[in-house]
Every structure is written in structure tokens, then in C-alpha cells.
Design a protein around this motif. Structure first.
Motif, PDB file in Angstrom:
ATOM      1  N   PHE A  53     -14.035 -17.279 -16.865  1.00 41.07           N
ATOM      2  CA  PHE A  53     -14.818 -16.116 -17.278  1.00 41.07           C
ATOM      3  C   PHE A  53     -16.107 -15.952 -16.472  1.00 41.07           C
ATOM      4  O   PHE A  53     -16.982 -15.178 -16.852  1.00 41.07           O
ATOM      5  CB  PHE A  53     -15.148 -16.214 -18.773  1.00 41.07           C
ATOM      6  N   ALA A  54     -16.237 -16.663 -15.349  1.00 38.27           N
ATOM      7  CA  ALA A  54     -17.471 -16.615 -14.562  1.00 38.27           C
ATOM      8  C   ALA A  54     -17.774 -15.218 -14.048  1.00 38.27           C
ATOM      9  O   ALA A  54     -18.932 -14.814 -13.981  1.00 38.27           O
ATOM     10  CB  ALA A  54     -17.386 -17.604 -13.403  1.00 38.27           C
ATOM     11  N   ARG A  60     -10.983  -8.611 -29.891  1.00 41.88           N
ATOM     12  CA  ARG A  60     -10.784  -9.942 -29.342  1.00 41.88           C
ATOM     13  C   ARG A  60     -10.720 -10.961 -30.478  1.00 41.88           C
ATOM     14  O   ARG A  60     -11.189 -10.702 -31.586  1.00 41.88           O
ATOM     15  CB  ARG A  60     -11.925 -10.341 -28.393  1.00 41.88           C
ATOM     16  N   THR A  61     -10.163 -12.120 -30.159  1.00 45.01           N
ATOM     17  CA  THR A  61     -10.079 -13.226 -31.116  1.00 45.01           C
ATOM     18  C   THR A  61     -10.609 -14.480 -30.439  1.00 45.01           C
ATOM     19  O   THR A  61     -10.232 -14.779 -29.301  1.00 45.01           O
ATOM     20  CB  THR A  61      -8.623 -13.469 -31.554  1.00 45.01           C
ATOM     21  N   ILE A  62     -11.472 -15.191 -31.123  1.00 37.27           N
ATOM     22  CA  ILE A  62     -12.007 -16.452 -30.614  1.00 37.27           C
ATOM     23  C   ILE A  62     -11.627 -17.551 -31.594  1.00 37.27           C
ATOM     24  O   ILE A  62     -11.858 -17.435 -32.798  1.00 37.27           O
ATOM     25  CB  ILE A  62     -13.539 -16.392 -30.460  1.00 37.27           C
ATOM     26  N   HIS A  63     -11.008 -18.617 -31.052  1.00 35.77           N
ATOM     27  CA  HIS A  63     -10.666 -19.777 -31.884  1.00 35.77           C
ATOM     28  C   HIS A  63     -11.959 -20.508 -32.217  1.00 35.77           C
ATOM     29  O   HIS A  63     -12.794 -20.736 -31.357  1.00 35.77           O
ATOM     30  CB  HIS A  63      -9.701 -20.701 -31.136  1.00 35.77           C
ATOM     31  N   TRP A  64     -12.116 -20.893 -33.473  1.00 33.84           N
ATOM     32  CA  TRP A  64     -13.356 -21.510 -33.926  1.00 33.84           C
ATOM     33  C   TRP A  64     -13.035 -22.751 -34.744  1.00 33.84           C
ATOM     34  O   TRP A  64     -12.547 -22.659 -35.859  1.00 33.84           O
ATOM     35  CB  TRP A  64     -14.130 -20.505 -34.789  1.00 33.84           C
ATOM     36  N   GLY A  65     -13.286 -23.917 -34.183  1.00 38.66           N
ATOM     37  CA  GLY A  65     -13.147 -25.155 -34.944  1.00 38.66           C
ATOM     38  C   GLY A  65     -14.411 -25.360 -35.756  1.00 38.66           C
ATOM     39  O   GLY A  65     -15.518 -25.235 -35.243  1.00 38.66           O
ATOM     40  N   PHE A  78     -19.948 -12.499 -26.251  1.00 37.37           N
ATOM     41  CA  PHE A  78     -18.796 -13.136 -25.619  1.00 37.37           C
ATOM     42  C   PHE A  78     -18.581 -12.548 -24.229  1.00 37.37           C
ATOM     43  O   PHE A  78     -19.075 -11.482 -23.909  1.00 37.37           O
ATOM     44  CB  PHE A  78     -17.535 -12.976 -26.475  1.00 37.37           C
ATOM     45  N   ARG A  79     -17.845 -13.296 -23.415  1.00 38.35           N
ATOM     46  CA  ARG A  79     -17.461 -12.843 -22.077  1.00 38.35           C
ATOM     47  C   ARG A  79     -15.999 -12.429 -22.097  1.00 38.35           C
ATOM     48  O   ARG A  79     -15.191 -13.021 -22.804  1.00 38.35           O
ATOM     49  CB  ARG A  79     -17.632 -13.959 -21.048  1.00 38.35           C
ATOM     50  N   HIS A  80     -15.663 -11.424 -21.280  1.00 41.31           N
ATOM     51  CA  HIS A  80     -14.270 -10.981 -21.155  1.00 41.31           C
ATOM     52  C   HIS A  80     -14.042 -10.520 -19.723  1.00 41.31           C
ATOM     53  O   HIS A  80     -14.968 -10.073 -19.043  1.00 41.31           O
ATOM     54  CB  HIS A  80     -13.948  -9.862 -22.157  1.00 41.31           C
ATOM     55  N   ASN A  81     -12.811 -10.654 -19.262  1.00 43.66           N
ATOM     56  CA  ASN A  81     -12.469 -10.298 -17.882  1.00 43.66           C
ATOM     57  C   ASN A  81     -11.926  -8.893 -17.742  1.00 43.66           C
ATOM     58  O   ASN A  81     -11.990  -8.321 -16.668  1.00 43.66           O
ATOM     59  CB  ASN A  81     -11.445 -11.292 -17.317  1.00 43.66           C
ATOM     60  N   THR A  82     -11.337  -8.359 -18.790  1.00 43.29           N
ATOM     61  CA  THR A  82     -10.737  -7.027 -18.698  1.00 43.29           C
ATOM     62  C   THR A  82     -11.371  -6.108 -19.734  1.00 43.29           C
ATOM     63  O   THR A  82     -11.995  -6.559 -20.694  1.00 43.29           O
ATOM     64  CB  THR A  82      -9.216  -7.063 -18.971  1.00 43.29           C
ATOM     65  N   PHE A 128     -16.651 -17.425 -26.104  1.00 45.28           N
ATOM     66  CA  PHE A 128     -17.881 -17.400 -26.894  1.00 45.28           C
ATOM     67  C   PHE A 128     -19.067 -17.752 -26.008  1.00 45.28           C
ATOM     68  O   PHE A 128     -19.038 -18.728 -25.268  1.00 45.28           O
ATOM     69  CB  PHE A 128     -17.777 -18.394 -28.053  1.00 45.28           C
ATOM     70  N   VAL A 129     -20.124 -16.941 -26.087  1.00 47.03           N
ATOM     71  CA  VAL A 129     -21.340 -17.189 -25.309  1.00 47.03           C
ATOM     72  C   VAL A 129     -22.503 -17.563 -26.223  1.00 47.03           C
ATOM     73  O   VAL A 129     -23.270 -18.451 -25.917  1.00 47.03           O
ATOM     74  CB  VAL A 129     -21.705 -15.963 -24.449  1.00 47.03           C
TER      75      VAL A 129
END
Length: 191
Positions: A98-99, A141-146, A164-168, A179-180
Motif C-alpha cells: 500500500f506504499a 472496505r473491510t479491515i480484519h481486526w484482532g 486507511f490506505r487503498h490502491n484502487t 489500517f493507518v
């Protein structure tokens, strides 16, 4: 991870430097998974070998307990080295993927408790996010969260701002998110 996934992530990268980082950390992750597998196999094999040696030493009257330290210590060491490398390479690979991505602030739309727990038995969650982009596009979007503990997120998180960061800019590329931070935190976020 497969080479197809690596090729897909490299295809989304905008710079040669990012593609090189993805390739490098993808290789490190592959190496770490091999070390982790070898460590797990060595540890699993050390149990029956240790029992066999213990019986043999008892019958033969050998008092070499340092053999057990080396047997269990080396297999545990390889296992821990593989786990540490896998953890480090996995997080670095995610950052590299995601850079070149765009940083967006959205809101938590839903907290979903997953049926499986983490390694410590704590519940795990997915955070369903929604963010509006200029031009009217709405990202989901969905972010997995432990959770890291037994409490985890709950319905009070709904509506909370999240960065959050996304590429598209594909509205329904559900897993294109990293997650940022929390923009409402008083501490400075990582990026």
C-alpha cells in the motif's frame, strides 16, 4: 502467498521502488514460512525422539540431560525464528503493498465478530468501512481486526472515523485496505 498475488500487487504499484519492495518482502515471507514449517516439523518430531531417548537413557543408565535441552531448545528456536521472521515480513509486505496507495478517512459502518478466535482465544472482528471520495465515489472496505484482549470493538465503534490506505478507487474492492490510524486520537498516527 502465491506468485499470482505478488504479481497482482506489483501491477498495482506505481513506482519501480515499490515493486522491488513488494518482491523483496514477498520472498522474505516465503522464506519465513518455510523456516516456520521446518521448525514446526522439528518440534513435532522432537517429542517422540525425546521420549525414545528418555527410555533409552533410562535403560542404559546414561545421564545426559543436556541432550534434551539441545533437542527441544533447537527445535523451539527454529520455530520462534520462523514466527518472528513471518511476523516482520508480513507487516512489511502489507506496508509495501500500500506504499503507493491513497490515504482516505472514512467511518466504521459495522463491527462483525468472526466465528474463529485468535491464538490466545480472544474474539476477532472485521470492521466494515465506508468512505466518500471526491467525485461522488463511495468506497466500501473491510479491515480484519484482532482484538488482542477479550473485549475488542463493539457497536460504540460504529460511526467512528478511521484512516486507511487503498490502491484502487473501485467502490467494491472490499479487501483493498490497510489500517493507518484513528484521526480522532490525540496521539499522532503512524503516517
Amino acid at each position: 502467498m502465491t506468485s499470482e498475488q505478488t504479481d497482482e500487487w506489483m501491477g498495482r504499484a506505481k513506482t519501480q521502488e515499490t515493486r522491488a519492495r513488494i518482491r523483496r518482502w514477498s520472498r522474505w515471507e516465503g522464506v519465513s514460512q518455510w523456516i516456520l514449517m521446518i521448525g514446526a516439523l522439528a518440534f513435532a518430531a522432537s517429542v517422540p525422539v525425546g521420549i525414545g531417548l528418555g527410555i533409552w537413557f533410562w535403560v542404559a543408565g546414561v545421564e545426559r540431560f543436556d541432550v534434551f535441552v539441545w533437542l527441544y531448545g533447537s527445535s523451539t528456536g527454529v520455530l520462534l525464528i520462523g514466527a518472528a521472521l513471518d511476523s516482520g515480513a508480513g507487516s512489511r509486505l502489507a506496508e509495501a503493498r500500500f506504499a503507493d496507495g491513497q490515504c482516505t478517512t472514512g467511518a466504521v459502518e459495522k463491527v462483525i465478530e468472526l466465528p474463529q478466535n485468535d491464538a490466545d482465544g480472544n474474539p476477532t472482528f472485521c470492521l466494515a468501512l465506508r468512505a466518500g471520495l471526491p467525485g461522488g465515489t463511495v468506497l466500501r472496505r473491510t479491515i480484519h481486526w484482532g482484538s488482542g484482549d477479550s473485549s475488542g470493538p463493539d457497536d460504540r465503534w460504529i460511526g467512528r472515523a478511521i484512516r486507511f490506505r487503498h490502491n484502487t478507487s473501485d467502490p467494491d474492492d472490499e479487501h483493498d485496505a490497510l489500517f493507518v490510524g484513528w484521526p480522532d486520537d490525540t496521539k499522532e498516527s503512524r503516517r
